[in-house]
Design a protein around this motif. Sequence first.
Motif, mmCIF file in Angstrom:
data_model
loop_
_atom_site.group_PDB
_atom_site.id
_atom_site.type_symbol
_atom_site.label_atom_id
_atom_site.label_comp_id
_atom_site.label_asym_id
_atom_site.label_seq_id
_atom_site.Cartn_x
_atom_site.Cartn_y
_atom_site.Cartn_z
ATOM 1 N N THR A 185 92.445 51.592 14.511
ATOM 2 C CA THR A 185 91.687 52.075 13.361
ATOM 3 C C THR A 185 90.228 52.198 13.764
ATOM 4 N N TYR A 186 89.666 53.383 13.616
ATOM 5 C CA TYR A 186 88.265 53.547 13.998
ATOM 6 C C TYR A 186 87.372 53.906 12.825
ATOM 7 N N CYS A 187 87.961 54.187 11.681
ATOM 8 C CA CYS A 187 87.137 54.528 10.519
ATOM 9 C C CYS A 187 87.880 54.105 9.261
ATOM 10 N N ILE A 188 87.174 53.466 8.366
ATOM 11 C CA ILE A 188 87.698 53.134 7.036
ATOM 12 C C ILE A 188 86.715 53.742 6.045
ATOM 13 N N THR A 189 87.232 54.557 5.133
ATOM 14 C CA THR A 189 86.382 55.278 4.185
ATOM 15 C C THR A 189 86.772 54.896 2.765
ATOM 16 N N PHE A 190 85.764 54.578 1.984
ATOM 17 C CA PHE A 190 85.982 54.042 0.640
ATOM 18 C C PHE A 190 85.734 55.092 -0.435
ATOM 19 N N ASP A 191 86.002 54.691 -1.681
ATOM 20 C CA ASP A 191 85.872 55.632 -2.781
ATOM 21 C C ASP A 191 84.471 56.233 -2.867
ATOM 22 N N PHE A 201 78.111 63.266 9.500
ATOM 23 C CA PHE A 201 77.745 62.954 10.881
ATOM 24 C C PHE A 201 76.877 61.697 10.928
ATOM 25 N N MET A 202 75.905 61.583 10.045
ATOM 26 C CA MET A 202 75.015 60.419 10.056
ATOM 27 C C MET A 202 75.776 59.140 9.735
ATOM 28 N N GLU A 203 76.741 59.214 8.799
ATOM 29 C CA GLU A 203 77.553 58.040 8.481
ATOM 30 C C GLU A 203 78.387 57.612 9.687
ATOM 31 N N LEU A 204 78.995 58.588 10.358
ATOM 32 C CA LEU A 204 79.801 58.264 11.533
ATOM 33 C C LEU A 204 78.940 57.708 12.655
ATOM 34 N N GLU A 205 77.749 58.257 12.813
ATOM 35 C CA GLU A 205 76.842 57.741 13.836
ATOM 36 C C GLU A 205 76.433 56.304 13.523
ATOM 37 N N GLU A 206 76.175 56.012 12.255
ATOM 38 C CA GLU A 206 75.825 54.642 11.872
ATOM 39 C C GLU A 206 76.971 53.691 12.190
ATOM 40 N N LYS A 207 78.206 54.113 11.905
ATOM 41 C CA LYS A 207 79.363 53.275 12.219
ATOM 42 C C LYS A 207 79.459 53.037 13.725
ATOM 43 N N LEU A 208 79.229 54.070 14.497
ATOM 44 C CA LEU A 208 79.270 53.939 15.955
ATOM 45 C C LEU A 208 78.188 52.981 16.444
ATOM 46 N N PHE A 209 76.978 53.128 15.923
ATOM 47 C CA PHE A 209 75.892 52.229 16.310
ATOM 48 C C PHE A 209 76.216 50.794 15.913
ATOM 49 N N ASP A 210 76.790 50.590 14.732
ATOM 50 C CA ASP A 210 77.161 49.245 14.299
ATOM 51 C C ASP A 210 78.149 48.610 15.276
ATOM 52 N N GLN A 246 78.432 49.216 18.393
ATOM 53 C CA GLN A 246 77.751 48.925 19.651
ATOM 54 C C GLN A 246 76.714 47.806 19.520
ATOM 55 N N ARG A 247 76.043 47.717 18.382
ATOM 56 C CA ARG A 247 74.913 46.789 18.242
ATOM 57 C C ARG A 247 75.268 45.471 17.581
ATOM 58 N N LEU A 248 76.171 45.501 16.634
ATOM 59 C CA LEU A 248 76.439 44.304 15.841
ATOM 60 C C LEU A 248 77.657 43.549 16.359
ATOM 61 N N GLU A 249 77.589 42.246 16.234
ATOM 62 C CA GLU A 249 78.747 41.411 16.543
ATOM 63 C C GLU A 249 79.794 41.621 15.454
ATOM 64 N N ALA A 250 81.026 41.279 15.747
ATOM 65 C CA ALA A 250 82.125 41.480 14.808
ATOM 66 C C ALA A 250 81.846 40.801 13.462
ATOM 67 N N LYS A 251 81.291 39.580 13.496
ATOM 68 C CA LYS A 251 81.008 38.869 12.249
ATOM 69 C C LYS A 251 79.971 39.621 11.432
ATOM 70 N N GLU A 252 78.957 40.191 12.079
ATOM 71 C CA GLU A 252 77.927 40.957 11.370
ATOM 72 C C GLU A 252 78.521 42.228 10.749
ATOM 73 N N ARG A 253 79.414 42.886 11.472
ATOM 74 C CA ARG A 253 80.056 44.094 10.935
ATOM 75 C C ARG A 253 80.925 43.733 9.731
ATOM 76 N N TYR A 254 81.636 42.609 9.836
ATOM 77 C CA TYR A 254 82.466 42.155 8.721
ATOM 78 C C TYR A 254 81.603 41.846 7.504
ATOM 79 N N LEU A 255 80.503 41.121 7.709
ATOM 80 C CA LEU A 255 79.624 40.764 6.595
ATOM 81 C C LEU A 255 78.991 42.006 5.957
ATOM 82 N N LYS A 256 78.683 43.001 6.763
ATOM 83 C CA LYS A 256 78.135 44.255 6.236
ATOM 84 C C LYS A 256 79.169 44.949 5.347
ATOM 85 N N LEU A 257 80.407 45.009 5.822
ATOM 86 C CA LEU A 257 81.478 45.585 4.995
ATOM 87 C C LEU A 257 81.654 44.779 3.709
#
Length: 189
Positions: A67-73, A131-140, A142-153
Amino acid sequence: MKQKSFSALSNVMNQELWHTLLPLLHEEVLDNKEMLIREGEIADKIVWIRAGVLRSYFLLEDGQERTYCITFDESMMTAMTSFISKQPSKENIQSIGKTELYVLYKADVDKLCENNIVWTIFFKQLLEEQFMELEEKLFDIQRLEAKERYLKLLQHYPQYIQRIPGIYLASFLNITPRHLSRIRKEAHL
């Protein structure tokens, strides 16, 4: 993780444009794990998620799903490369739970753009935002640890995070389900 809402679309269009688009939209409901687009198909539609969640995934050589992308309502979704290029999709898009959609077919998008430059500009802006949303996800990733990505979600989509199966969420975060379990435990202490 700013996402464009369908209701916001009507706010950026004048009434004439909105009334041109409205008859072209089709409502569709996907049940849990129902496919919107399969790998190998040409994406001929773009959707706005009225309510629910879609996930994009591809298959690894060993058959595992990634899974590389999860998109919400209230966000836009399609297999973008396939939609633009008219080439077979390299991804699968599947619902997570019941998902209500507004569907707009590519043929209708093309007709709108042929007949009025305003539509070309409008869809260009939507694609730029995607494109900007996908780029932000890609940067996240690369830059954020798994716990930080989880907390952001968790911060942005708390109503969904507990409903997304752990195997999909772990794959999206690029961690094992066991690691996700530890992160969830730490986050909820």
